[in-house]
Design a protein around this motif. Structure first.
Motif, PDB file in Angstrom:
ATOM      1  N   HIS A 326       0.925  -1.451   0.032  1.00 23.41           N
ATOM      2  CA  HIS A 326      -0.013  -0.033   0.009  1.00 23.41           C
ATOM      3  C   HIS A 326       0.859   1.200  -0.065  1.00 23.41           C
ATOM      4  O   HIS A 326       0.649   2.430   0.374  1.00 23.41           O
ATOM      5  N   GLN A 352      -5.954  -1.272  -5.136  1.00 23.59           N
ATOM      6  CA  GLN A 352      -6.832  -0.469  -4.655  1.00 23.59           C
ATOM      7  C   GLN A 352      -6.177   0.398  -3.450  1.00 23.59           C
ATOM      8  O   GLN A 352      -5.439  -0.021  -2.542  1.00 23.59           O
ATOM      9  N   HIS A 354      -4.962   2.728  -0.454  1.00 21.83           N
ATOM     10  CA  HIS A 354      -5.479   2.742   0.744  1.00 21.83           C
ATOM     11  C   HIS A 354      -5.147   3.955   1.755  1.00 21.83           C
ATOM     12  O   HIS A 354      -3.909   4.564   1.654  1.00 21.83           O
ATOM     13  N   GLY A 430      -3.097  -4.202  -2.366  1.00 24.62           N
ATOM     14  CA  GLY A 430      -3.796  -3.019  -1.618  1.00 24.62           C
ATOM     15  C   GLY A 430      -4.161  -3.549  -0.035  1.00 24.62           C
ATOM     16  O   GLY A 430      -4.082  -4.798  -0.181  1.00 24.62           O
TER      17      GLY A 430
END
Length: 449
Positions: A326, A352, A354, A430
Motif C-alpha cells: 500500500h 486499491q 489505501h 492493496g
C-alpha cells in the motif's frame, strides 16, 4: 496495571489484524474475551470459531454482563474506531481501564525478553520469519503478528510466557510503548504523514525507538542513519547475503558475518525485500543464541504470510498473486519480485489505494510504480479511518500513470474485468478490502484455464 488480575478483556475493533492477535493471546491465557467490529470478515469468523463472542452493532445491550464489572475488565481499542463510538464512550465515562493495543503490548513486553521489529515496510514478514525460527528452535515464545502465517494459519505463533516477538508499529508512535531487548529497523521511508507531518519527524521517531536498545542489540538495513548491526544484500555489512541464486523456485544464498560464512541457506519467498527480511531474522535469532542449523531448517520451511506475495494460483499457464502492498516502495518490491520470477510474461495488476492522505502524499510515487506493470486496473480509494479529501481520487492517480494500458473499475466489477482480461500473471494489490475478493477471483481465473 497487573494483567494477571484482569479476567475479562473486551476489544473494540477486534477484527483488526493486530487486535485479533492480542485476542487470541488472551484467550490462550484463559481470559474471557469478546469484542465489537464494524463488519464480519474471515478473521472475525476465525475468532468466533475459537469461542469468542463478537458483535457487529455498536450497542451496549449486546455486551455480556460479565464485561460490565470494571474491577476485572480491560477494554482494548484501536485508533481506527471513531471518537463517537457508543461502547467506547460508555467504558470511558464509567471509569473502566481503557488502553490502546500498543499500550497493552507494552505491558506484555515489559515482563518478557522482547524482539521488536520496526520499519515502514517488512515488519509483518520479518516478525513472522523470526517467530517461526524461534518456535521451531524450541524457544518459549509468543509472536504477535500483523498477518496470518501460512505455517500456522494464525497471526499468533506459540503460547510462550518468557519471550515475545512484536511488530513495532510507527503509526501514532505506538512503538514507543514497547520494551525491546533486541530490535531492528527494516526501513524508514516517509509514511503516515497525516500523523507525523514530514519525513524528518518520522525519522526522529525511529531514532527514539532505536535508542531503546544499545547499538549491539540493534539490527538495521544498510543505508539507514542508525548505529547498529548492518544488514545487506550483495554488499558489505555485518550480515550480508551473497552468492544468491534461484533453485527450483527458492533463493539459495550464503550469509557472510564478521567472523564466519554460512553456506547454502534456502528461503522460499521471492523478492530482494523478502531476502532482506529473512536475513534480519537470521541475524536476530543468531544473536539470541540459536544455532545455525536450526535457523537454516526454519528458513527453508517458512511458507509465507497471507497477503504478502501470496500465491493463490501457481500453475504453468496461470499465476495469481495477492499482496498487501500500500506504499510505492512496496509496490516496487512486488514488481521486482514478479519480474524476476516471470521475466517474459504479461503481468496485470489491480490496485486499491489505501487512505486519501497516503494517496495524496505519494501520488507521483504510486503512478511511477504502477506504470511498470503491463496492464493496470485501478479501484476507488479505500478510506479506512478517513473522510474524503477534495480532489484526491483514483481518477487523479489514473491520470498520472504513464502506461496507457490502464483503466478505472468499480470494485464490484473487478472479478468480471479479470474474467475478460488476457494475461499470464494476475496480481491484486492493496491494504483495504480487496483481499476479501480472492475467493471469487480464483474461481473465475480457474475457469479460464
Amino acid at each position: 496495571m497487573n494483567l494477571n488480575q484482569i479476567h475479562n478483556i473486551y476489544f473494540i475493533g477486534i477484527g483488526g489484524i493486530g487486535m485479533s492477535a492480542l485476542a487470541r493471546y488472551f484467550m490462550n491465557m484463559g481470559k474471557n474475551v469478546a469484542g465489537y467490529d464494524k463488519t464480519r470478515t474471515q478473521l472475525t469468523d476465525e475468532l468466533e470459531a475459537l469461542g469468542m463472542k463478537i458483535h457487529f452493532v455498536d450497542e451496549l445491550e449486546v455486551i455480556d454482563a460479565s464485561f460490565m464489572n470494571k474491577e476485572n475488565t480491560l477494554v482494548v481499542i484501536t485508533p481506527a474506531v471513531p471518537k463517537n463510538h457508543l461502547q467506547w464512550n460508555y467504558f470511558l465515562s464509567h471509569g473502566f481501564e481503557v488502553k490502546k493495543r500498543a499500550e497493552v503490548l507494552g505491558l506484555i513486553t515489559k515482563d518478557t525478553f522482547c524482539f521488536a521489529i520496526a520499519g515502514t515496510h517488512g515488519k509483518t514478514t520479518t516478525s513472522s520469519i523470526l517467530g517461526h525460527i524461534l518456535f521451531e528452535s524450541g524457544v518459549d515464545v509468543t509472536a504477535f503478528l500483523g498477518g496470518i502465517v501460512e505455517n500456522y494459519n494464525s497471526n499468533l505463533i506459540g503460547n510462550g510466557k518468557t519471550v515475545t516477538v512484536v511488530e513495532a508499529d510507527e503509526f501514532d508512535r505506538s512503538f514507543l510503548h514497547l520494551h525491546p531487548n533486541l530490535a531492528c529497523v527494516t526501513s524508514m521511508d516517509a509514511d503516515h504523514l497525516d500523523i507525523y507531518g514530514d519525513s524528518a519527524t518520522i525519522e526522529a521517531s525511529f531514532v527514539e525507538f532505536a535508542n531503546k536498545v544499545t547499538a549491539k542489540d540493534l539490527f538495521v538495513a544498510n543505508g539507514l542513519p542508525l548505529k547498529g548491526n548492518t544488514i545487506g544484500i550483495n554488499e558489505k555489512a555485518n550480515f550480508s547475503a551473497q552468492n544468491i541464486r534461484i533453485e527450483n523456485g527458492f533463493y539459495v544464498f550464503d550469509v557472510k558475518t564478521d567472523d564466519e560464512l554460512v553456506a547454502n541457506v534456502k528461503f522460499g519467498l521471492p523478492g530482494h525485500h523478502n531476502l532482506s527480511n529473512a536475513l534480519i531474522a537470521f541475524a536476530m535469532a543468531k544473536s539470541y543464541g540459536i544455532e545455525n542449523n536450526k535457523i537454516i531448517d526454519a528458513l527453508s520451511s517458512f511458507k509465507g504470510v497471507r497477503r504478502r506475495f501470496s500465491f493463490q494460483i501457481r500453475e504453468k499457464k496461470l499465476v495469481y498473486i495477492d499482496d498487501y502492498a500500500h506504499h510505492p516502495t512496496e509496490i516496487n518490491a512486488v514488481h521486482q519480485a514478479v519480474r524476476e520470477l516471470y521475466p517474459n510474461k504479461k503481468i496485470i495488476a489491480a490496485f486499491q489505494p489505501h487512505l486519501f492522505s497516503r494517496t495524496n502524499d505519494f501520488i507521483d510515487g504510486f503512478a511511477e510504480s504502477l506504470s511498470k506493470f503491463d496492464e493496470i486496473i485501478l479501484l476507488d480509494i479505500y478510506p479506512a479511518r478517513e473522510l474524503p479529501m477534495e480532489g484526491v481520487t483514483s481518477e487523479w492517480l489514473l491520470g498520472k500513470i504513464t502506461n496507457t494500458n490502464k483503466r478505472l473499475v468499480a470494485k464490484e466489477d473487478l472479478v468480471e474485468t479479470f474474467r475478460r482480461a488476457s494475461a499470464d500473471v494476475y496480481i491484486t494489490i492493496g491494504a483495504g478490502d480487496i483481499g476479501e475478493m480472492i475467493k471469487d477471483i480464483k474461481k473465475v481465473l480457474h475457469e479460464k484455464v
